[in-house]
Design a protein around this motif. Structure first.
Motif, PDB file in Angstrom:
ATOM      1  N   UNK A 235      -5.978  -5.103   1.130  1.00 16.46           N
ATOM      2  CA  UNK A 235      -4.515  -5.181   1.155  1.00 16.46           C
ATOM      3  C   UNK A 235      -3.847  -3.957   0.559  1.00 16.46           C
ATOM      4  N   UNK A 236      -4.531  -3.300  -0.377  1.00 17.04           N
ATOM      5  CA  UNK A 236      -3.919  -2.153  -1.038  1.00 17.04           C
ATOM      6  C   UNK A 236      -4.402  -0.814  -0.484  1.00 17.04           C
ATOM      7  N   UNK A 237      -5.083  -0.823   0.669  1.00 13.76           N
ATOM      8  CA  UNK A 237      -5.602   0.419   1.236  1.00 13.76           C
ATOM      9  C   UNK A 237      -4.444   1.345   1.630  1.00 13.76           C
TER      10      UNK A 237
ATOM     11  N   UNK B 174      -1.700 -13.698   2.180  1.00 14.35           N
ATOM     12  CA  UNK B 174      -1.335 -14.378   0.933  1.00 14.35           C
ATOM     13  C   UNK B 174      -1.129 -15.876   1.186  1.00 14.35           C
ATOM     14  N   UNK B 175      -0.436 -16.200   2.272  1.00 13.00           N
ATOM     15  CA  UNK B 175      -0.174 -17.612   2.581  1.00 13.00           C
ATOM     16  C   UNK B 175      -1.448 -18.349   2.950  1.00 13.00           C
ATOM     17  N   UNK B 176      -2.410 -17.601   3.510  1.00 11.71           N
ATOM     18  CA  UNK B 176      -3.692 -18.250   3.892  1.00 11.71           C
ATOM     19  C   UNK B 176      -4.496 -18.649   2.666  1.00 11.71           C
TER      20      UNK B 176
ATOM     21  N   UNK C   6       0.819  -1.215   0.000  1.00  9.75           N
ATOM     22  CA  UNK C   6       0.000   0.000   0.000  1.00  9.75           C
ATOM     23  C   UNK C   6       0.849   1.261   0.000  1.00  9.75           C
ATOM     24  N   UNK C   7       0.287   2.330  -0.509  1.00 14.72           N
ATOM     25  CA  UNK C   7       0.962   3.620  -0.485  1.00 14.72           C
ATOM     26  C   UNK C   7       1.051   4.095   0.954  1.00 14.72           C
TER      27      UNK C   7
ATOM     28  N   UNK D 234       3.291  -5.180   5.737  1.00 16.38           N
ATOM     29  CA  UNK D 234       3.758  -6.245   4.850  1.00 16.38           C
ATOM     30  C   UNK D 234       3.586  -7.622   5.484  1.00 16.38           C
ATOM     31  N   UNK D 235       3.781  -7.720   6.793  1.00 20.05           N
ATOM     32  CA  UNK D 235       3.649  -9.023   7.448  1.00 20.05           C
ATOM     33  C   UNK D 235       2.198  -9.492   7.421  1.00 20.05           C
TER      34      UNK D 235
END
Length: 278
Positions: free
Chosen positions: A233-235, A275-277, A4-5, A268-269
């Motif tokens: 995720x990109x908020x 992503x892994x889920x 995200x920004x 990021x974590x």
């Protein structure tokens, strides 16, 4: 993985005028800034460039020359005597500078009137291509996410928006289910910080910590991972983290480097876990 920004909120470096704030943002890897055009409380710091055409033009040129963009302007408070026309110059200036959002606080104890005021502000913001991001804060007339959702749901158009501040999530009656219930198209950015434990129990201390003593991510007790797991995720993320004793102790540059590093690691974590889920 989507990154995200990252924004440098006005309150994090409120003693810094907008153009030097852009310098700081460029130097430390921020993508955006937020600027305070109107004070949060009478007599506090603000930079009303919307009242000075030369200052506005200078700021616009500086932004035009920078990779850093303006994300949000603040703050419009919805009080009992709210007059949307009084804020037209501020909204026009925000649009001219390329802002995306206006930070909004709710002070009017009359919920019906507050809701009407928000709807009129959202309409005015939409006309300028801005969103009216209503921030819930536990000491205000919009004390939690459920109140914000109720107020925003009565407005029409593309400017409807709820602003999530991690500190206020933790200090209010808001639950993660409440956050998950906010329509995705009402979310335009979230403010990141951590906070001391135990939580304050009176409004004066809630306000003092919010304005003066926030903590970098993972240095307090707020469930940042839980909060961010409910968000897109990109908020875009705005680091709103005033703590003048810490900033003075290490210097502004080292302080901002630390804030960027801890914020990126936290966000990021959470993204990696999501992503892994899947």
């Amino acid at each position: 993985m989507t990154t995200p920004r990252l924004g440098l909120a006005a309150l994090t470096v409120l003693d810094t005028a907008p153009i030097p704030q852009i310098d700081l943002a460029e130097r430390h890897g921020f993508d955006t800034i937020g600027i305070r055009l109107l004070p949060a409380a009478p007599g506090t710091t603000a930079y009303p460039v919307h009242q000075d055409r030369r200052a506005l033009a200078d700021l616009r040129r500086r932004l035009d020359d920078s990779s850093v963009t303006l994300f949000d302007i603040e703050i419009i408070r919805l009080a009992a005597d709210f007059d949307v026309n009084a804020f037209e110059p501020m909204l026009a200036a925000g649009a001219e500078l390329g802002a995306k959002a206006v930070l909004v606080g709710g002070d009017d104890p009359d919920r019906a009137r507050l809701t009407d005021s928000y709807a009129r502000l959202a309409q005015a913001c939409a006309a300028h291509g801005l969103v009216a991001s209503l921030e819930f804060m536990p000491w205000t007339a919009v004390p939690d996410a459920r109140a914000a959702i109720d107020i925003v749901s009565h407005a029409d158009g593309p400017a409807r928006s709820v602003l999530i501040d991690a500190l206020h999530v933790d200090r209010s009656a808001t639950t993660l289910d409440d956050l998950a219930a906010i329509p995705r198209d009402w979310l335009h950015y979230a403010q990141l910080c951590d906070g001391r434990m135990p939580r304050p129990t009176d409004d004066a201390e809630l306000i003092r910590q919010a304005r003066e003593e926030r903590l970098p991510a993972r240095e307090g007790g707020i469930d940042l991972a839980g909060i961010w797991a409910t968000l897109p995720a990109d908020l875009p993320v705005s680091i709103e983290l005033p703590n003048e004793p810490r900033r003075r102790a290490v210097g502004t540059d080292a302080w901002l480097e630390h804030l960027v590093s801890t914020a990126r690691d936290t966000v990021d974590s959470v993204g990696a876990e999501q992503l892994s889920a899947h």
